[in-house]
Scaffold this active site. Structure first.
Site, PDB file in Angstrom:
ATOM      1  N   GLU A 168      -9.227  -5.529  14.202  1.00 30.70           N
ATOM      2  CA  GLU A 168     -10.211  -5.936  13.217  1.00 30.70           C
ATOM      3  C   GLU A 168     -10.098  -7.439  12.997  1.00 30.70           C
ATOM      4  O   GLU A 168      -9.037  -8.033  13.168  1.00 30.70           O
ATOM      5  CB  GLU A 168     -10.044  -5.174  11.900  1.00 30.70           C
ATOM      6  CG  GLU A 168      -8.782  -5.470  11.127  1.00 30.70           C
ATOM      7  CD  GLU A 168      -8.692  -4.665   9.838  1.00 30.70           C
ATOM      8  OE1 GLU A 168      -9.218  -3.541   9.802  1.00 30.70           O
ATOM      9  OE2 GLU A 168      -8.094  -5.171   8.877  1.00 30.70           O
ATOM     10  N   SER A 189     -12.581  -5.426   8.959  1.00 27.89           N
ATOM     11  CA  SER A 189     -11.944  -4.866   7.787  1.00 27.89           C
ATOM     12  C   SER A 189     -13.005  -4.432   6.797  1.00 27.89           C
ATOM     13  O   SER A 189     -14.131  -4.935   6.792  1.00 27.89           O
ATOM     14  CB  SER A 189     -11.039  -5.922   7.148  1.00 27.89           C
ATOM     15  OG  SER A 189     -10.686  -5.553   5.838  1.00 27.89           O
ATOM     16  N   ASP A 200      -2.041  -3.502   7.797  1.00 27.71           N
ATOM     17  CA  ASP A 200      -3.130  -4.356   8.270  1.00 27.71           C
ATOM     18  C   ASP A 200      -2.997  -5.764   7.708  1.00 27.71           C
ATOM     19  O   ASP A 200      -3.398  -6.741   8.336  1.00 27.71           O
ATOM     20  CB  ASP A 200      -4.480  -3.760   7.856  1.00 27.71           C
ATOM     21  CG  ASP A 200      -4.914  -2.632   8.779  1.00 27.71           C
ATOM     22  OD1 ASP A 200      -4.067  -2.161   9.563  1.00 27.71           O
ATOM     23  OD2 ASP A 200      -6.079  -2.218   8.710  1.00 27.71           O
ATOM     24  N   CYS A 252      -5.365  -2.536  -1.223  1.00 28.46           N
ATOM     25  CA  CYS A 252      -6.305  -3.574  -1.645  1.00 28.46           C
ATOM     26  C   CYS A 252      -7.323  -2.963  -2.598  1.00 28.46           C
ATOM     27  O   CYS A 252      -7.833  -1.869  -2.361  1.00 28.46           O
ATOM     28  CB  CYS A 252      -7.008  -4.176  -0.433  1.00 28.46           C
ATOM     29  SG  CYS A 252      -5.871  -4.914   0.773  1.00 28.46           S
ATOM     30  N   CYS A 296       0.823  -1.213   0.000  1.00 27.74           N
ATOM     31  CA  CYS A 296       0.000   0.000   0.000  1.00 27.74           C
ATOM     32  C   CYS A 296       0.852   1.257   0.000  1.00 27.74           C
ATOM     33  O   CYS A 296       0.451   2.293  -0.546  1.00 27.74           O
ATOM     34  CB  CYS A 296      -0.912   0.016   1.219  1.00 27.74           C
ATOM     35  SG  CYS A 296      -1.846  -1.498   1.501  1.00 27.74           S
ATOM     36  N   CYS A 337      -2.355   3.290   3.035  1.00 24.64           N
ATOM     37  CA  CYS A 337      -2.859   2.119   3.741  1.00 24.64           C
ATOM     38  C   CYS A 337      -3.986   2.533   4.684  1.00 24.64           C
ATOM     39  O   CYS A 337      -4.166   3.710   4.988  1.00 24.64           O
ATOM     40  CB  CYS A 337      -1.729   1.442   4.510  1.00 24.64           C
ATOM     41  SG  CYS A 337      -2.087  -0.268   5.018  1.00 24.64           S
ATOM     42  N   ASP A 338      -4.728   1.542   5.169  1.00 26.28           N
ATOM     43  CA  ASP A 338      -6.003   1.769   5.848  1.00 26.28           C
ATOM     44  C   ASP A 338      -5.995   2.886   6.875  1.00 26.28           C
ATOM     45  O   ASP A 338      -6.825   3.791   6.841  1.00 26.28           O
ATOM     46  CB  ASP A 338      -6.464   0.481   6.524  1.00 26.28           C
ATOM     47  CG  ASP A 338      -6.945  -0.560   5.529  1.00 26.28           C
ATOM     48  OD1 ASP A 338      -6.771  -0.336   4.319  1.00 26.28           O
ATOM     49  OD2 ASP A 338      -7.481  -1.589   5.953  1.00 26.28           O
ATOM     50  N   LYS A 339      -5.105   2.835   7.854  1.00 22.50           N
ATOM     51  CA  LYS A 339      -5.137   3.824   8.938  1.00 22.50           C
ATOM     52  C   LYS A 339      -4.321   5.059   8.612  1.00 22.50           C
ATOM     53  O   LYS A 339      -4.482   6.095   9.260  1.00 22.50           O
ATOM     54  CB  LYS A 339      -4.629   3.202  10.249  1.00 22.50           C
ATOM     55  CG  LYS A 339      -5.334   1.926  10.659  1.00 22.50           C
ATOM     56  CD  LYS A 339      -6.846   2.031  10.619  1.00 22.50           C
ATOM     57  CE  LYS A 339      -7.526   0.709  10.881  1.00 22.50           C
ATOM     58  NZ  LYS A 339      -7.243  -0.336   9.893  1.00 22.50           N
TER      59      LYS A 339
END
Length: 588
Positions: free
Chosen positions: A458, A484, A84, A208, A52, A125-127
């Site tokens: 998660e 997630s 993650d 993702c 990511c 990335c996610d966070k």
């Protein structure tokens, strides 16, 4: 004469007392001419720990070119990222949500310590996305957000009818591998097939590729006006991202010169509601219900799960995106990107068109330059995939503060079953891996909330294994932890209050019957108020535990999930922005 747009950084570069500061700056390669220009921070979350974040160097480097072309001095710094993908399903996941706060704090520390005049934030990335966005709103200098983009899908061996051969190939993503674990545990594919999927599902750098948390929050950034329209869904490896980054550098310089709009001008009640609408309309990540209130908190706006619910309840599902639908970020990009979604919502009357846009003007005016929905990846609101958006907030005696369920792709919106209690994720994962559970169970994982974890892990590995075992809608999973954006099935997370805060989820016992009704927004247990009160009165005290380091600080500061799991009060103004006269009249 000093550049009139060099507001904050004059405190570092101007005056007799700043000779030592200038000496340090000269050691970084700056000269007299450079020190007369605005200083623009570029804060990214580049790292080699996750695909990511691996492409962010190129994004930052090209943003640097745009800043220089616009007359500024780009100065780059980095914040950490937590993957993650490799931290899930073990204790490392406790660090994931915590890292959101660390990223936001890093932006604040970097910008405020050095008095930079403007900011470009880059994340992948996610966070890291909500972390950078929170930091941008907190420091409130002219700013532009850039997403690193999603990876392209891979391919994996298909299976011909009757199980013969491997000649067919099908599109694959990381979710294919995660869910294939459960399929392998069930015995429906071999270890060699699982290995083949694993090796071919993630062929490029990028996040993702489904409408999981990273792409959802990139859509939120664009909708809020913090990111350029049309930028979020461009794949990470497309050369178009180079031009987007360069233009972003030029844009932040224009915003600096015209004096706004600043991030807190862009993050308003109306734009926050727009962001919620975009998430619901595309079946986005349930994590958005945590991150949008956290971004609002940075602007001094109280925006809770109640406000999220108010918007979610009226938005139709129009985006046919994975995990609930068929298409990926790449497909949405070619179908018009985020503007196609926003134009569909605007035409349907579900968007505040007068919300501010990046660089000035209104969102409605900015959207005039873009096409509407293509009818396939994005439907018009008059022809939705579902009358209800892809996410619902549930309430009842089991979740007085609310809980969140992704309904996009669900065949049934109701479920009733008997509770089976697990005190942590690992205990439940062991049972799921052994397939030692039954159809109709309500699997409850508690003590995984913001404080109870701590860190609010998660549960994608658990949910994906259940789905891969063919039990995705035959059981329900209930937790005070998170899910997630890739999670699908009857999976309810963010249950509040959490067990560690005395929530009803901590009072459940094996065999209690739970009712879930996503149509009516209900989550309740067949227990009277009196019985819940008796259980609460007789519940043993939570045993003390020894924490240290970042988790100790996080547990002490974190607020409940329905408030965004934030760690500070969200004060609107920073008391140290006003310049102080120096000994020679220069700003200190």
């Amino acid at each position: 004469m000093t550049n009139l747009h060099k507001h904050r950084s004059r405190r570092v570069t101007d005056g007799v007392t700043r000779a030592p500061h200038r000496a340090f700056l000269r050691a970084t390669g700056l000269d007299d001419e450079s020190m007369q220009k605005p200083f623009v921070a570029i804060v990214d979350t580049f790292g080699e720990n996750t695909p990511c974040s691996m492409s962010l160097n190129q994004v930052s480097d090209n943003a640097r070119l745009g800043i220089a072309a616009g007359g500024g001095v780009p100065i780059r710094g980095s914040a950490i990222s937590v993957s993650d993908g490799t931290s899930m399903n073990h204790s490392g996941m406790r660090m994931s949500l915590v890292s959101r706060e660390v990223v936001a704090d890093s932006v604040e520390l970097f910008v405020r310590a050095h008095n930079y005049d403007a900011l470009i934030g880059v994340a992948g990335c996610d966070k890291t996305l909500p972390g950078i966005l929170m930091g941008m709103v907190r420091v409130n200098v002219p700013g532009v957000f850039l997403f690193g983009g999603a990876m392209l899908p891979g391919v994996a061996p298909g299976q011909l009818p009757g199980g013969a051969g491997h000649g067919l190939r099908r599109q694959a993503t990381i979710l294919s591998t995660i869910e294939a674990v459960g399929t392998a545990q069930r015995g429906d594919i071999s270890r060699a097939q699982l290995d083949a999927i694993e090796k071919q599902c993630t062929p490029t750098a990028g996040s993702c590729p489904g409408q999981f948390t990273a792409n959802t929050m990139a859509m939120v950034a664009e909708t809020l006006g913090l990111a350029p329209l049309g930028s979020a869904m461009v794949p990470a490896v497309y050369s178009e991202r180079i031009a987007i980054a360069r233009r972003a550098g030029e844009t932040v310089m224009r915003i600096l010169k015209q004096g706004g709009p600043l991030p807190r001008d862009l993050v308003t009640l109306e734009s926050l509601e727009n962001a919620c609408a975009a998430v619901a309309a595309t079946g986005g990540s349930t994590n958005a219900a945590l991150h949008i209130p956290a971004i609002a908190n940075e602007a001094g706006i109280r925006f809770t799960l109640d406000d999220v619910q108010r918007v979610f309840a009226k938005i139709p599902l129009i985006g046919d995106l994975q995990p609930g639908g068929r298409y990926l970020a790449q497909d949405l990009h070619h179908a018009g990107g985020v503007p196609a979604v926003l134009n569909a919502l605007l035409e349907g009357g579900f968007l505040h068109g007068d919300a501010p846009a990046l660089g000035g003007g209104t969102l409605a005016d900015a959207l005039n330059a873009y096409d509407g929905p293509d009818g396939t990846v994005v439907r018009p609101c008059s022809e939705p995939l579902g009358e209800n958006g892809g996410l619902v907030i549930l309430r009842g005696n089991l979740a007085p503060d609310g809980a969140c369920l992704k309904i996009a792709g669900l065949k049934s919106l109701t479920f009733t079953g008997a509770v089976r209690i697990f005190e942590c994720e690992e205990d439940c994962m062991a049972v799921v891996a052994a397939r030692d559970y039954r159809e109709g169970d309500v699997l409850v994982i508690r003590n995984e909330g913001p404080k109870g974890g701590p860190g609010m892990r998660e549960m994608l590995s658990v949910t994906a294994a259940i789905y891969g075992q063919g039990m995705g809608e035959k059981v329900a999973l209930l937790t005070d932890g998170r899910f997630s954006g890739a999670t699908r099935g009857m999976c309810i997370g963010y249950v509040g209050p959490e067990a560690a805060a005395g929530g009803p989820i901590g009072l459940l016992r094996n065999g209690d019957r739970v009712h879930i009704d996503a149509r009516e927004g209900i989550l309740r247990v067949d227990l009277s108020d009196d019985e819940l009160a008796r259980r609460r009165a007789s519940a043993p005290a939570r045993p003390p535990r020894r924490l240290a380091g970042v988790l100790e600080k996080y547990e002490a500061l974190v607020r409940p999930a329905h408030l965004g799991a934030v760690t500070h009060s969200g004060n609107v103004e920073w008391p140290y922005d006003a310049p102080t006269p120096g000994d020679d009249g220069a700003a200190e």
